[in-house]
Design a protein around this motif. Sequence first.
Motif, PDB file in Angstrom:
ATOM      1  N   SER A 252      13.865  -7.133   5.003  1.00 36.99           N
ATOM      2  CA  SER A 252      12.789  -6.955   5.010  1.00 36.99           C
ATOM      3  C   SER A 252      12.196  -5.626   4.426  1.00 36.99           C
ATOM      4  O   SER A 252      11.286  -5.453   3.965  1.00 36.99           O
TER       5      SER A 252
ATOM      6  N   PHE B 292       5.505  -3.301  -4.607  1.00 35.69           N
ATOM      7  CA  PHE B 292       5.752  -4.465  -3.838  1.00 35.69           C
ATOM      8  C   PHE B 292       4.832  -5.653  -4.542  1.00 35.69           C
ATOM      9  O   PHE B 292       3.682  -5.412  -4.629  1.00 35.69           O
TER      10      PHE B 292
ATOM     11  N   GLU C 107       3.687  -9.209  -3.301  1.00 40.90           N
ATOM     12  CA  GLU C 107       3.415 -10.198  -2.308  1.00 40.90           C
ATOM     13  C   GLU C 107       3.731 -11.636  -2.849  1.00 40.90           C
ATOM     14  O   GLU C 107       3.779 -11.833  -3.764  1.00 40.90           O
ATOM     15  N   GLY C 108       4.594 -12.163  -2.035  1.00 40.81           N
ATOM     16  CA  GLY C 108       5.020 -13.555  -2.357  1.00 40.81           C
ATOM     17  C   GLY C 108       6.395 -13.729  -3.469  1.00 40.81           C
ATOM     18  O   GLY C 108       6.730 -14.660  -3.674  1.00 40.81           O
TER      19      GLY C 108
ATOM     20  N   ALA D 157      10.808  -5.145   0.560  1.00 38.41           N
ATOM     21  CA  ALA D 157       9.847  -3.906   0.285  1.00 38.41           C
ATOM     22  C   ALA D 157      10.902  -2.710   0.709  1.00 38.41           C
ATOM     23  O   ALA D 157      11.576  -2.750   1.430  1.00 38.41           O
TER      24      ALA D 157
END
Length: 125
Positions: free
Chosen positions: A7, A46, A48-49, A54
């Motif tokens: 992550s 980054f 999102e989705g 990241a």
Amino acid sequence: MEQNMVSWFEIPVLDMERAIAFYNAVFDINIQSQDFGGTFMGWFPFAEGKEGAAGSLIRDKNYQPSATHGVAIYFASQDVQIELDRVEAAGGKIAKPKTQISPEVGFMALFIDSEGNRIALHSRK
């Protein structure tokens, strides 16, 4: 498990400005930096989705760059040769040229960044 295992990642640096310039040049991105009370971080863009983890550059007394020890981080690419062609001009060194892993997995390459870290690239073509 509902997500990929990784992550977040942090790449140790000695000179944040130099490292930001290197990664901006190699990946054609814009890294933003921030000081957290003496721990300096440079944030990779980054989305999102989207797929992938990241991460950031980090300058802190507890982090040391290494070309031979520790985890190897693989950055995703459309074609590893694109970024590899920018490495030396940005102040890095190519450690392993574009190499086919297998027809099913694709290609990889290794470089040493401006701070002395071993970094990898991966692409399907």
